[in-house]
Design a protein around this motif. Structure first.
Motif, PDB file in Angstrom:
ATOM      1  N   ASN A   1      40.441  41.250  35.256  1.00 52.97           N
ATOM      2  CA  ASN A   1      40.474  40.708  33.895  1.00 52.97           C
ATOM      3  C   ASN A   1      39.730  39.380  33.804  1.00 52.97           C
ATOM      4  OD1 ASN A   1      41.909  42.852  32.844  1.00 52.97           O
ATOM      5  ND2 ASN A   1      43.911  41.884  33.101  1.00 52.97           N
TER       6      ASN A   1
ATOM      7  N   THR B   1      37.318  38.406  35.735  1.00 51.55           N
ATOM      8  CA  THR B   1      35.886  38.696  35.912  1.00 51.55           C
ATOM      9  C   THR B   1      35.279  39.200  34.607  1.00 51.55           C
ATOM     10  OG1 THR B   1      36.314  39.307  38.227  1.00 51.55           O
ATOM     11  CG2 THR B   1      34.199  39.983  37.267  1.00 51.55           C
ATOM     12  N   ARG B   2      35.963  40.112  33.935  1.00 48.50           N
ATOM     13  CA  ARG B   2      35.450  40.643  32.666  1.00 48.50           C
ATOM     14  C   ARG B   2      35.347  39.529  31.614  1.00 48.50           C
ATOM     15  NH1 ARG B   2      39.389  44.793  33.967  1.00 48.50           N
ATOM     16  NH2 ARG B   2      38.331  46.635  34.814  1.00 48.50           N
TER      17      ARG B   2
END
Length: 272
Positions: free
Chosen positions: A240, A242-243
């Protein structure tokens, strides 16, 4: 040391009687064939361990050359042949199982004077060698020791950026999926020997993580890996975060895919 090659070329049997140990040896190949194989092996070794490699100042740089050669060049092949367990399989046929990888790694380390031992134990990564006997290595860099599993780096890699998950692990790190008789072997406790510590691709905060990803995108790198060493290392949290970072940076014209090794805390990002 030519004698190292012969370890793959004979079997031995022993018996103890009246306080005397008797050893009977049976060679797999005739002496002429062994000498021919040894000549071929020496040619491969000279291609890997070049003058430039020998001139490198630190042991880690030499170890990295050896690791990368085997991880990229050798394929994991279990075909029932004798050679798959040997240096011959790894270095001449580029096909081996864990024994072949580990023996070849030790031989090449010996050539650059990196102390290295072969470890036999058990391992389970849900794929190859799962729950079965497994072989890997322990190296000594300076005064400290670390585990190296070239087999798993070769077989578990997605690309060249993700072949370092098992390069210089501590006992506690590798015990997540490897077991061995640790009472008989050196203690491996130095995380500073780990590839991600040496190369500097480790992050401890979301801010540092964002800076790292931005630097990779600015350099137009398509694939890169980083080790997450902060408190929050569960897969959902890392993915999450990273996104969210990639959404903020919005690299123009790119989609991406993510792969996370939760046991090692390593995430690989591929920009497409």
């Amino acid at each position: 040391n030519p004698g190292l090659f012969y370890l793959d070329f004979f079997f031995f049997f022993y018996s103890l009687r009246n306080g005397l140990l008797r050893i009977d040896m049976k060679f797999v190949f005739p002496r002429k064939a062994i000498l021919q194989i040894e000549e071929k092996l020496n040619k491969v070794i000279q291609k890997v361990i070049t003058k430039e490699v020998l001139a490198l100042k630190d042991q880690f740089s030499k170890e990295l050359v050896i690791h990368d050669y085997l991880a990229k060049k050798v394929k994991y092949v279990s075909d029932g042949s004798f050679s798959q367990y040997t240096i011959v399989g790894a270095l001449l046929k580029n096909k081996a199982v864990c024994d072949g990888y580990a023996k070849a790694f030790k031989l090449l380390c010996d050539k650059v004077e990196i102390p290295c031992i072969l470890i036999h134990g058990e391992a389970d990564n849900g794929a190859i060698d799962s729950g079965n006997g497994h072989a890997w290595n322990i190296v000594k860099l300076g005064k400290k020791h670390a585990h190296v599993d070239v087999t798993w780096d070769s077989t578990g890699s997605i690309n060249d950026a993700s072949i370092y998950s098992h390069l210089n692990l501590t006992d506690s790190q590798i015990k997540k999926d490897h077991t061995w008789n640790d009472k008989l072997l050196p203690k491996c406790e130095a995380d500073e020997l780990n590839y991600y510590s040496q190369i500097g691709e480790s992050v401890v905060s979301a801010k540092q993580y964002k800076e790292f990803i931005k630097s990779q995108i600015d350099q137009h790198k398509k694939v890169f890996s980083v080790r997450v060493v902060g408190k929050e290392k569960n897969q959902e949290t890392v993915m999450n975060v990273t996104r969210k970072i990639l959404g903020q940076l919005r690299p123009f014209g790119y989609s991406y895919s993510l792969t996370y090794n939760k046991k090692r805390g390593i995430i690989t990002i591929e920009m497409k």
